[in-house]
Design a protein around this motif. Structure first.
Motif, PDB file in Angstrom:
ATOM      1  N   ILE A   1      59.097  93.449  60.796  1.00 32.03           N
ATOM      2  CA  ILE A   1      58.366  94.703  60.638  1.00 32.03           C
ATOM      3  C   ILE A   1      57.198  94.498  59.686  1.00 32.03           C
ATOM      4  CG2 ILE A   1      59.765  95.524  58.683  1.00 32.03           C
ATOM      5  CD1 ILE A   1      59.690  98.336  59.980  1.00 32.03           C
ATOM      6  N   SER A   2      56.085  95.184  59.950  1.00 30.55           N
ATOM      7  CA  SER A   2      54.934  95.159  59.052  1.00 30.55           C
ATOM      8  C   SER A   2      54.967  96.415  58.190  1.00 30.55           C
ATOM      9  CB  SER A   2      53.634  95.111  59.858  1.00 30.55           C
ATOM     10  OG  SER A   2      53.453  96.323  60.570  1.00 30.55           O
ATOM     11  N   SER A   3      54.133  96.448  57.154  1.00 31.60           N
ATOM     12  CA  SER A   3      54.095  97.636  56.293  1.00 31.60           C
ATOM     13  C   SER A   3      53.614  98.859  57.073  1.00 31.60           C
ATOM     14  CB  SER A   3      53.182  97.377  55.091  1.00 31.60           C
ATOM     15  OG  SER A   3      51.871  97.030  55.528  1.00 31.60           O
ATOM     16  N   LYS A   4      52.669  98.655  57.995  1.00 32.38           N
ATOM     17  CA  LYS A   4      52.178  99.769  58.818  1.00 32.38           C
ATOM     18  C   LYS A   4      53.273 100.305  59.720  1.00 32.38           C
ATOM     19  CE  LYS A   4      48.492 101.016  62.060  1.00 32.38           C
ATOM     20  NZ  LYS A   4      47.302 100.530  62.814  1.00 32.38           N
ATOM     21  N   GLU A   5      54.035  99.395  60.329  1.00 28.73           N
ATOM     22  CA  GLU A   5      55.143  99.812  61.203  1.00 28.73           C
ATOM     23  C   GLU A   5      56.240 100.508  60.399  1.00 28.73           C
ATOM     24  OE1 GLU A   5      54.642  96.217  64.504  1.00 28.73           O
ATOM     25  OE2 GLU A   5      55.985  95.995  62.782  1.00 28.73           O
ATOM     26  N   ALA A   6      56.469 100.039  59.173  1.00 26.94           N
ATOM     27  CA  ALA A   6      57.476 100.675  58.314  1.00 26.94           C
ATOM     28  C   ALA A   6      57.045 102.087  57.931  1.00 26.94           C
ATOM     29  CB  ALA A   6      57.711  99.833  57.066  1.00 26.94           C
ATOM     30  N   MET A   7      55.761 102.264  57.608  1.00 25.19           N
ATOM     31  CA  MET A   7      55.254 103.602  57.302  1.00 25.19           C
ATOM     32  C   MET A   7      55.463 104.543  58.484  1.00 25.19           C
ATOM     33  SD  MET A   7      51.645 102.976  55.312  1.00 25.19           S
ATOM     34  CE  MET A   7      51.280 104.738  55.371  1.00 25.19           C
ATOM     35  N   ASN A   8      55.197 104.024  59.687  1.00 25.74           N
ATOM     36  CA  ASN A   8      55.308 104.836  60.897  1.00 25.74           C
ATOM     37  C   ASN A   8      56.761 105.181  61.204  1.00 25.74           C
ATOM     38  OD1 ASN A   8      54.551 106.117  63.353  1.00 25.74           O
ATOM     39  ND2 ASN A   8      54.891 104.212  64.468  1.00 25.74           N
ATOM     40  N   PHE A   9      57.648 104.173  61.145  1.00 32.72           N
ATOM     41  CA  PHE A   9      59.036 104.401  61.541  1.00 32.72           C
ATOM     42  C   PHE A   9      59.801 105.199  60.491  1.00 32.72           C
ATOM     43  CE2 PHE A   9      63.516 103.212  62.276  1.00 32.72           C
ATOM     44  CZ  PHE A   9      63.609 103.566  63.616  1.00 32.72           C
ATOM     45  N   LEU A  10      59.580 104.905  59.213  1.00 33.89           N
ATOM     46  CA  LEU A  10      60.281 105.620  58.145  1.00 33.89           C
ATOM     47  C   LEU A  10      59.617 106.949  57.799  1.00 33.89           C
ATOM     48  CD1 LEU A  10      61.048 102.627  55.728  1.00 33.89           C
ATOM     49  CD2 LEU A  10      62.546 103.606  57.484  1.00 33.89           C
ATOM     50  N   GLN A  11      58.440 107.196  58.400  1.00 35.97           N
ATOM     51  CA  GLN A  11      57.685 108.436  58.160  1.00 35.97           C
ATOM     52  C   GLN A  11      57.270 108.554  56.694  1.00 35.97           C
ATOM     53  OE1 GLN A  11      57.511 111.108  61.288  1.00 35.97           O
ATOM     54  NE2 GLN A  11      57.195 108.915  61.571  1.00 35.97           N
ATOM     55  N   LEU A  12      56.623 107.465  56.212  1.00 37.10           N
ATOM     56  CA  LEU A  12      56.127 107.426  54.835  1.00 37.10           C
ATOM     57  C   LEU A  12      54.608 107.630  54.833  1.00 37.10           C
ATOM     58  CD1 LEU A  12      58.150 104.327  53.576  1.00 37.10           C
ATOM     59  CD2 LEU A  12      58.517 106.694  52.857  1.00 37.10           C
TER      60      LEU A  12
ATOM     61  N   PHE B   1      52.250 101.342  49.821  1.00 39.37           N
ATOM     62  CA  PHE B   1      52.852 100.553  48.746  1.00 39.37           C
ATOM     63  C   PHE B   1      54.353 100.824  48.648  1.00 39.37           C
ATOM     64  CE2 PHE B   1      48.378 101.010  47.583  1.00 39.37           C
ATOM     65  CZ  PHE B   1      48.025  99.679  47.449  1.00 39.37           C
ATOM     66  N   GLU B   2      54.756 102.063  48.903  1.00 39.23           N
ATOM     67  CA  GLU B   2      56.182 102.374  48.893  1.00 39.23           C
ATOM     68  C   GLU B   2      56.863 101.722  50.092  1.00 39.23           C
ATOM     69  OE1 GLU B   2      59.007 106.033  47.698  1.00 39.23           O
ATOM     70  OE2 GLU B   2      57.309 106.551  48.975  1.00 39.23           O
TER      71      GLU B   2
END
Length: 320
Positions: A273-284, A288-289
């Motif tokens: 997973i990338s940080s962008k994908e994590a933001m999208n999937f976790l809804q952040l 940085f978080e």
């Protein structure tokens, strides 16, 4: 009673199908297939749990050990529901928890279920499975210099099927019949230490691996519901507030609810997973978080800063 060397735990496939059913849009044409697959696996594991409880409650031959869900590759892929090892023999159990009128056809080798409306449903042949698994276990043991008899049986944990035509090669047992069958196997001179053989087999175990399931079942990843699930009421998504997750429905907070969401991502979408994908999937809303969360819940990071990816895992990373 036998010593359970490897106890019951849900298979990775059952865990993955559970996550997929939870997150897959019910309008997806594959949704009924996923539900049916999960029901079959859960029924099978329920039967396996029952048999393990029987083995715990009943006396078995001395020094017998039991392993649940044994998977390895030795010339052929081998997936044994329950393996029983005594000093004199090994016993492979293929567990089937299927209701209805059943027929074990010989040519071709198939298990047929006759439904109430007269239609037929085809399953893979347990006899073919057992023959393959017997060969796989024989090959593994022979490679370690161990020669011992390997017996096989098909077992229905519950008396909920009518057997119209039984299998040809292997015995078919119902529920508690397995205890008497085990005691009927020959007890000659001790050939092996069951604990030694059990530990040897466990050293060669390979987890079931068909993740991500969206690829395996050819499901468009856009059908997957994003967000962190509330561990208390199952609501998706939770909201991120400061350093915790808050459920809009039951109002409870959980500091580590994202861990299961990342496991779901691993099982359904991708092992990295990338940080962008994590933001999208976790809804952040904060990149940085997202990086902080996935760094703490991944095995390693690869790639340059802007293109880096994090390797996820189903197991707990060895990090503080």
């Amino acid at each position: 009673m036998g010593v359970i060397l490897k106890g019951f735990e849900p298979s990775n496939l059952t865990l993955g199908l559970t996550a997929l059913k939870k997150r897959l849009n019910q309008r997806c044409e594959k949704f009924p297939i996923i539900v049916d697959e999960l029901n079959k696996h859960e029924a099978g594991e329920h039967g396996e749990q029952y048999l393990l409880s029987l083995f715990e409650m009943n006396r078995l031959p001395e020094n017998t050990v039991i392993l649940h869900n044994v998977a390895f590759t030795s010339n052929v892929q081998t997936q044994i529901d329950i393996l029983i090892i005594s000093p004199c023999w090994c016993l492979i159990l293929e567990v089937k928890n299927i209701r209805g009128v059943l027929s074990f056809n010989s040519n071709p080798k198939q298990l047929i279920r006759i439904k109430e409306d007269g239609t037929e449903e085809v399953f893979g042949s347990p006899e073919v499975q057992l023959k393959q698994y017997q060969f796989g276990l024989h090959s593994l043991l022979l490679n370690k210099g161990i020669r011992m008899p390997i017996y096989c049986a098909i077992i229905f944990p519950f008396n909920n099927a009518i057997i119209k035509q039984p299998p040809e090669k292997y015995p078919l047992l119902i529920g508690r019949e397995i205890i008497q069958y085990i005691w009927s196997l020959p007890i000659n001179k001790n050939i092996v230490s069951p604990h030694h053989v059990g530990k040897l087999i466990m050293h060669h175990l390979e987890p079931w691996e068909a993740f991500p399931l969206c690829d395996y079942y050819e499901i468009n990843k856009e059908w997957i519901l994003k967000g962190v699930e509330c561990p208390y009421c199952g609501t998706i998504p939770m909201s991120r507030t400061l350093r915790t997750w808050s459920c809009p429905k039951c109002k409870k907070n959980n500091i580590s609810a994202h861990k299961q969401a990342l496991k779901d991502y691993y099982m359904l979408i991708s092992k990295t997973i990338s940080s962008k994908e994590a933001m999208n999937f976790l809804q952040l809303r904060n990149r940085f978080e997202a990086v902080r969360i996935i760094k703490a819940n991944s095995l390693k990071r690869t790639g340059a800063t802007n293109t880096s990816r994090f390797e996820l895992t189903l197991n707990r990373p060895d990090k503080k």
